[in-house]
Enzyme design. Structure first.
Site, PDB file in Angstrom:
ATOM      1  N   THR A  88       0.745  -1.100   0.050  1.00 28.36           N
ATOM      2  CA  THR A  88       0.031   0.065   0.118  1.00 28.36           C
ATOM      3  C   THR A  88       0.821   1.200  -0.101  1.00 28.36           C
ATOM      4  O   THR A  88       0.943   2.177   1.060  1.00 28.36           O
ATOM      5  CB  THR A  88      -0.985   0.019   1.351  1.00 28.36           C
ATOM      6  OG1 THR A  88      -0.037  -0.125   2.441  1.00 28.36           O
ATOM      7  CG2 THR A  88      -1.808  -1.102   1.211  1.00 28.36           C
ATOM      8  N   ALA A 258      18.556  10.287  18.499  1.00 35.19           N
ATOM      9  CA  ALA A 258      18.440  11.399  17.728  1.00 35.19           C
ATOM     10  C   ALA A 258      19.611  11.010  16.208  1.00 35.19           C
ATOM     11  O   ALA A 258      20.515  10.417  16.555  1.00 35.19           O
ATOM     12  CB  ALA A 258      19.089  12.514  18.370  1.00 35.19           C
ATOM     13  N   CYS A 266       7.597   1.881   5.333  1.00 37.11           N
ATOM     14  CA  CYS A 266       6.323   1.928   6.248  1.00 37.11           C
ATOM     15  C   CYS A 266       6.012   3.273   6.838  1.00 37.11           C
ATOM     16  O   CYS A 266       5.012   3.971   6.428  1.00 37.11           O
ATOM     17  CB  CYS A 266       6.388   0.838   7.198  1.00 37.11           C
ATOM     18  SG  CYS A 266       6.229  -0.826   6.545  1.00 37.11           S
TER      19      CYS A 266
END
Ligand code: NAD
Length: 439
Positions: A88, A258, A266
Site C-alpha cells: 500500500t 537522535a 512503512c
C-alpha cells in the site's frame, strides 16, 4: 479443524507471514503476481534479505507445508482463510495511500470464493478501507454471505521479522462476527497459549491501531530530533539528554535516538497516508501534527548534507565522500525512502564523488541509484576519502576500528549520522568526529 491458509502478496510482510503460518502447523499457499518472485520462493530462495527467514521458508517448502503460486483460482479453492498482504505505497504525487494493489488482489480473488471463508486484511491501510473491501466482496464473491472480512494489522519490524511473527508482543483483530474471531483465535492458538495478548475490536479500530503505532513512533523520533536542533543551537548534547529522558519509565529509551531520522517502506508513507485521511475525515489538527513530524524528519537529511558541506570547508564539489550504509536500517536490504541513500544521492548531485558500501543493500540501492559508485567493503568506501559518513548503523560499522583506516582516508573526518559510533574512540584515533545534535 485443519485450516488452510492463503497469503496474498509475497513481499517482506507476506512471505514472513506465510512462513510463520507454516511454522505454526498450517498448510499455506503464498500468492503473488510477480512470476519471478513466486518461482524463486518455490525453490526456497528468498528474493530479499531478512535474517532467519530464508531458513524458515526452505524448511517448509521442503516439508511441503508451504507452496507458492500466481493462480487466484487455486488460491480461492484452497484457502479457508485468505490473508491480504500486498503493498500500500504512497500514491505518486500525493500523500495518500495507493490502494491499487489491494483492490486488484480482492478483484482477482473474489470470483473464486465459492465457499465459506474469511478474508483477513494485514496490509496497512487508511481507516475505512476494510468496510469498502467488505462491500466489494459482498457483491462479487459467489459465496457472498459466507465470505467475511476481518482485519489483523501487522507490527513486524524488518530485520526482526521472524521473531516478531512467531512471538509478537500483541495480536490485534478487527472482526464483525464470532465466526471470524473463532477462526483467527484458532490460527493464532500457539501464540495465544504462549500468553501473547489479544485485542479483539472492530474493523476501523484495527485499521487505526497500526497507523497510530507508526505515527507515535515517528513522532517520538522527530521529537528527539527537534531536541537535537535545540542542542545544536545551545551547545547541548542530545545523546546525554536522551539518556536522561529515557530513564523516565513514562518516556522510555526506545525510539529516542537522535540522528538521520526514519525511513523505509512503512513509517514515512504511513504517516502521510494518515495525515491525508485525517484531512478527508475533517480532523485537520491530526494532519498538522503529522506533517510537522514528517517535515522535521526530512530536515535531518538536509542538515546532514549541510554538515557534510561544512566539513569540506563550504564546498563539496569534487570532494571524495565515503558512505557507510544505504539500507534504511540495519539488518535489512530495504532502501525504500532510505535516509542514507537519499543523503548519498544528494551529495552526488551537488558535485561530490560518492562511494558507498552496505553489507547487504548493494543491489537494492544500485537499482534505485545506479549512478553512485558501489564498493564491497568499508575500507574501499573510505579509500582516499576527504570525508566519511556513517549513515546506517550496521554492527559491522560499530565494530570498525578507526585505526584500520589510517593511511586509507585522505582526511580523518567522520560524520556520524546515527549517533551510534563511539565518539571518544574515533577522536582518540585522531579523527574529527561530528554528529547531529552534539557539540
Ligand atoms: P512489498 O512491496 O515487499 O510486497 C508486496 C507484494 O505484493 C509484492 O511481492 C507484490 O508483487 C505483491 N502484489 C502486488 N499486487 C498484487 C496482487 N494484486 N496480487 C498478489 N500480489 C500482489 O511490501 P511489504 O513491505 O511486504 O508491505 C506489504 C504491506 O504490509 C504494506 O501495507 C505495508 O505497509 C505493510 N507492512 C509492512 C511491514 C514491513 O516491515 N515491510 C510491516 C508491517 C506492515
Amino acid at each position: 479443524m485443519a485450516l488452510r491458509v492463503s497469503v496474498i502478496g509475497s513481499g517482506y510482510l507476506g512471505t514472513t507471514h506465510a512462513a510463520g503460518m507454516a511454522e505454526a502447523g498450517w498448510e499455506v499457499l503464498g500468492v503473488d503476481i510477480d512470476e519471478a518472485k513466486v518461482a524463486a520462493l518455490a525453490r526456497g530462495e528468498l528474493p530479499f534479505y531478512e535474517p532467519g527467514l530464508g531458513d524458515l521458508v526452505r524448511k517448509h517448502v521442503a516439508g511441503g507445508r508451504l507452496r507458492f503460486t500466481t493462480s487466484f483460482e487455486e488460491c480461492g479453492s484452497f484457502g479457508d482463510v485468505h490473508f491480504l498482504c500486498v503493498g500500500t505505497p504512497q500514491r505518486p504525487g500525493e500523500l495518500g495511500a495507493d490502494l491499487g494493489q489491494l483492490r486488484f488482489a480482492v478483484e482477482s480473488l473474489a470470483p473464486h470464493l465459492r465457499r465459506q471463508c474469511v478474508v483477513v486484511g494485514k496490509s496497512t491501510v487508511p481507516v475505512g478501507t476494510a468496510e469498502r473491501l467488505a462491500a466489494m466482496l459482498a457483491t462479487t464473491a459467489p459465496a457472498d454471505g459466507d465470505v467475511e472480512l476481518a482485519w489483523n494489522p501487522e507490527f513486524l519490524r524488518e530485520g526482526h521479522a521472524v521473531e516478531d511473527t512467531l512471538r509478537p508482543d500483541r495480536i490485534v483483530i478487527g472482526v464483525q462476527s464470532e465466526i471470524a474471531e473463532k477462526v483467527l483465535r484458532e490460527l493464532y492458538v500457539r501464540q495465544l497459549r504462549a500468553g501473547v495478548p489479544l485485542v479483539v475490536t472492530d474493523l476501523p479500530t484495527a485499521e487505526l491501531v497500526k497507523v497510530a503505532a507508526n505515527a507515535f513512533l515517528a513522532t517520538k523520533i522527530s521529537f528527539i530530533n527537534m531536541m537535537a536542533d535545540l542542542c545544536e543551537a545551545t551547545g547541548g548534547d542530545v545523546t546525554a539528554l536522551a539518556d536522561a529522558l529515557g530513564r523516565d519509565d513514562r518516556i522510555g529509551e526506545r525510539f529516542l535516538h537522535a540522528g538521520l531520522g526514519f525511513g523505509g517502506g512503512c513509517l514515512p508513507k504511513d504517516i502521510r497516508a494518515l495525515a491525508a485521511r485525517a484531512d478527508e475525515l475533517g480532523v485537520p489538527h491530526a494532519a498538522t501534527l503529522l506533517r510537522e513530524v514528517d517535515r522535521i524528519n526530512l530536515g535531518r537529511r538536509t542538515r546532514m548534507v549541510q554538515l557534510a558541506v561544512e566539513a569540506c570547508g563550504g564546498n563539496i564539489l569534487g570532494k571524495r565522500v565515503g558512505v557507510l550504509g544505504t539500507a534504511f536500517k540495519p539488518r535489512s536490504d530495504d532502501v525504500r525512502d532510505s535516509p542514507a541513500l537519499n543523503v548519498a544521492a544528494q551529495l552526488q548531485l551537488i558535485g561530490a564523488h560518492v562511494r558507498v558500501y552496505d553489507p547487504v543493500a548493494r543491489s537494492t540501492a544500485e537499482s534505485q541509484y545506479p549512478t553512485l559508485e558501489y564498493v564491497s567493503s568499508a575500507v574501499e568506501a573510505a579509500a582516499d576519502a576527504d570525508l566519511l559518513l556513517h549513515l546506517t548503523e550496521w554492527q559491522e560499522f560499530l565494530d570498525l576500528d578507526p585505526c584500520d583506516l589510517d593511511g586509507v582516508v585522505a582526511r580523518k573526518y567522520i560524520l556520524d549520522g546515527r549517533n551510534a559510533l563511539d565518539a571518544e574512540r574515533w577522536r582518540v584515533a585522531g579523527w574529527n568526529y561530528r554528529a547531529l545534535g552534539r557539540p
